[in-house]
Design a protein around this motif. Structure first.
Motif, PDB file in Angstrom:
ATOM      1  N   ALA A 169     -63.570 -82.546  23.659  1.00  9.16           N
ATOM      2  CA  ALA A 169     -64.035 -83.418  24.657  1.00  9.16           C
ATOM      3  C   ALA A 169     -65.040 -82.811  25.460  1.00  9.16           C
ATOM      4  O   ALA A 169     -65.961 -83.468  26.105  1.00  9.16           O
ATOM      5  CB  ALA A 169     -63.220 -84.380  25.306  1.00  9.16           C
ATOM      6  N   VAL A 170     -64.808 -81.616  25.978  1.00  6.35           N
ATOM      7  CA  VAL A 170     -65.942 -80.727  26.717  1.00  6.35           C
ATOM      8  C   VAL A 170     -67.070 -80.533  26.025  1.00  6.35           C
ATOM      9  O   VAL A 170     -68.300 -80.710  26.221  1.00  6.35           O
ATOM     10  CB  VAL A 170     -65.100 -79.149  27.106  1.00  6.35           C
ATOM     11  N   ARG A 171     -67.210 -80.052  24.788  1.00 10.35           N
ATOM     12  CA  ARG A 171     -68.079 -79.933  23.825  1.00 10.35           C
ATOM     13  C   ARG A 171     -67.660 -79.926  22.444  1.00 10.35           C
ATOM     14  O   ARG A 171     -66.883 -78.905  22.151  1.00 10.35           O
ATOM     15  CB  ARG A 171     -69.082 -78.673  24.242  1.00 10.35           C
ATOM     16  N   PRO A 172     -68.069 -80.681  21.540  1.00  8.67           N
ATOM     17  CA  PRO A 172     -67.769 -80.376  19.876  1.00  8.67           C
ATOM     18  C   PRO A 172     -68.301 -79.087  19.538  1.00  8.67           C
ATOM     19  O   PRO A 172     -69.143 -78.600  19.711  1.00  8.67           O
ATOM     20  CB  PRO A 172     -68.544 -81.693  19.319  1.00  8.67           C
ATOM     21  N   ALA A 173     -67.158 -78.660  18.533  1.00  4.62           N
ATOM     22  CA  ALA A 173     -67.570 -76.983  18.265  1.00  4.62           C
ATOM     23  C   ALA A 173     -66.854 -76.722  17.021  1.00  4.62           C
ATOM     24  O   ALA A 173     -65.745 -77.487  16.529  1.00  4.62           O
ATOM     25  CB  ALA A 173     -67.021 -76.212  19.506  1.00  4.62           C
ATOM     26  N   ARG A 174     -67.167 -75.700  16.454  1.00  7.01           N
ATOM     27  CA  ARG A 174     -66.658 -75.230  15.364  1.00  7.01           C
ATOM     28  C   ARG A 174     -65.156 -74.389  15.968  1.00  7.01           C
ATOM     29  O   ARG A 174     -65.356 -73.408  16.629  1.00  7.01           O
ATOM     30  CB  ARG A 174     -67.385 -74.172  14.459  1.00  7.01           C
ATOM     31  N   MET A 175     -64.318 -74.680  15.259  1.00  8.74           N
ATOM     32  CA  MET A 175     -62.938 -74.333  15.724  1.00  8.74           C
ATOM     33  C   MET A 175     -62.391 -73.176  14.880  1.00  8.74           C
ATOM     34  O   MET A 175     -62.487 -73.284  13.648  1.00  8.74           O
ATOM     35  CB  MET A 175     -61.719 -75.385  15.818  1.00  8.74           C
ATOM     36  N   LEU A 176     -61.943 -71.997  15.520  1.00  9.53           N
ATOM     37  CA  LEU A 176     -61.154 -71.073  14.956  1.00  9.53           C
ATOM     38  C   LEU A 176     -59.600 -71.469  14.430  1.00  9.53           C
ATOM     39  O   LEU A 176     -59.205 -72.123  15.292  1.00  9.53           O
ATOM     40  CB  LEU A 176     -60.877 -69.775  15.769  1.00  9.53           C
ATOM     41  N   ALA A 177     -59.443 -71.522  13.061  1.00  4.34           N
ATOM     42  CA  ALA A 177     -58.057 -72.045  12.671  1.00  4.34           C
ATOM     43  C   ALA A 177     -57.670 -70.830  11.864  1.00  4.34           C
ATOM     44  O   ALA A 177     -58.192 -70.187  11.026  1.00  4.34           O
ATOM     45  CB  ALA A 177     -58.306 -73.288  12.079  1.00  4.34           C
ATOM     46  N   LYS A 178     -56.035 -70.877  11.588  1.00  2.00           N
ATOM     47  CA  LYS A 178     -55.553 -70.004  10.790  1.00  2.00           C
ATOM     48  C   LYS A 178     -55.798 -70.434   9.297  1.00  2.00           C
ATOM     49  O   LYS A 178     -55.935 -71.658   9.053  1.00  2.00           O
ATOM     50  CB  LYS A 178     -53.952 -69.832  10.906  1.00  2.00           C
ATOM     51  N   THR A 179     -55.931 -69.482   8.350  1.00  2.00           N
ATOM     52  CA  THR A 179     -56.320 -69.612   6.954  1.00  2.00           C
ATOM     53  C   THR A 179     -55.211 -70.536   6.196  1.00  2.00           C
ATOM     54  O   THR A 179     -55.580 -71.176   5.367  1.00  2.00           O
ATOM     55  CB  THR A 179     -56.374 -68.134   6.255  1.00  2.00           C
TER      56      THR A 179
END
Length: 288
Positions: free
Chosen positions: A108-118
């Motif tokens: 909601a602050v800024r749409p972004a590519r999220m780091l996620a566990k594999t």
């Protein structure tokens, strides 16, 4: 122990207080139903955008921000935003990590590519959606993969994308916080992009910091969802801190310290709530 996989001493039994006051069960069920409908609508829109070349990648950022805020509000959580807007262009967005609610709040602050566990990539439905949404997957238990992951993050940042990360590497209860680990900040240095720190806090019933929203230790997502849905007067505070411009810090260690929005707990102690306990009494336990 991998740089991506630190441990936090927080557990549901030691740290998380029962959500009080609570709403009636039927109202909590309605909240969860509303969240499910919104999530399904978001999935449908995502699949539509993926399947239609004209729409792919063109869903307005403001739509995403509003959808994320609506999901959080639908589960009964009021949201308070303070601070300025996040800048456009390549940006590393970092925040402390307390709850599954952190993900839509950060978006909601800024749409972004999220780091996620594999491991998420192998989840049914969610894995495919995360991949289509541009998630950057990290192998947290393989230190050897660290340079390649940092290079992929830097490449995304260099191309003007926003990347969101929780550098604590683990969720904490909200009353204590872990240090920011520095690996992800190397990507911001390599790409020459600013860092946007965000502080996330959850309060209930006038408390300085509540734990009803926490998703820690062996807690299950279902249990956490139900605790949040039943909580009355739960408020999420999202504070956008001043942006750290490129070159403001000499190295990734200093950059991680400067981006830390909340004070981490001492390395050898962690404040927990004893159960049963007298009002106002707290105990200390050695971090595991």
């Amino acid at each position: 122990m991998s740089a991506w996989l630190p441990s936090a001493p927080c557990t549901p039994g030691a740290c998380v207080e029962p959500a009080a006051p609570v709403v009636a069960v039927p109202r909590a069920v309605l909240r969860l139903t509303a969240v499910a409908v919104l999530v399904l609508a978001g999935i449908a829109l995502s699949l539509l955008g993926w399947g239609c070349p004209r729409l792919r990648g063109r869903i307005p950022a403001e739509w995403v921000r509003r959808w994320c805020r609506t999901v959080v509000r639908a589960v009964g959580v009021r949201v308070s935003f303070t601070g300025g807007p996040a800048p456009a262009g390549g940006l590393l967005l970092v925040a402390n990590h307390v709850s599954w609610l952190d993900i839509p709040l950060l978006a909601a602050v800024r749409p972004a590519r999220m780091l996620a566990k594999t491991e998420i990539r192998r989840w049914p439905v969610a894995g495919a959606l995360a991949a289509r949404g541009g998630a950057l997957f990290i192998e947290r238990d393989r230190l050897r993969s660290l340079p390649g992951t940092v290079a992929r993050i830097a490449h995304a940042l260099d191309r003007g994308a926003a990347v969101a990360a929780f550098p604590e590497g683990s969720t904490w209860c909200g009353r204590a916080h872990g240090p920011f680990h520095r690996a992800v900040f190397q990507a911001a240095l390599d790409a020459g992009v600013p860092v946007q720190p965000v502080a996330l806090r959850y309060r209930q019933d006038g408390q300085a910091a509540g734990t009803a929203a926490a998703f820690v230790g062996e807690d299950t997502l279902l249990a956490s969802l139900w605790r949040v849905a039943r909580a009355r007067g739960l408020v999420a505070e999202v504070e956008t801190r001043p942006v750290i411009p490129p070159g403001a810090q000499p190295d990734r260690r200093a950059l991680a310290r400067a981006a830390q929005p909340v004070t981490p707990a001492p390395a050898w102690t962690h404040t927990v709530l004893l159960a049963p306990r007298a009002p106002g009494v707290q105990g200390m336990t050695r971090a595991r």
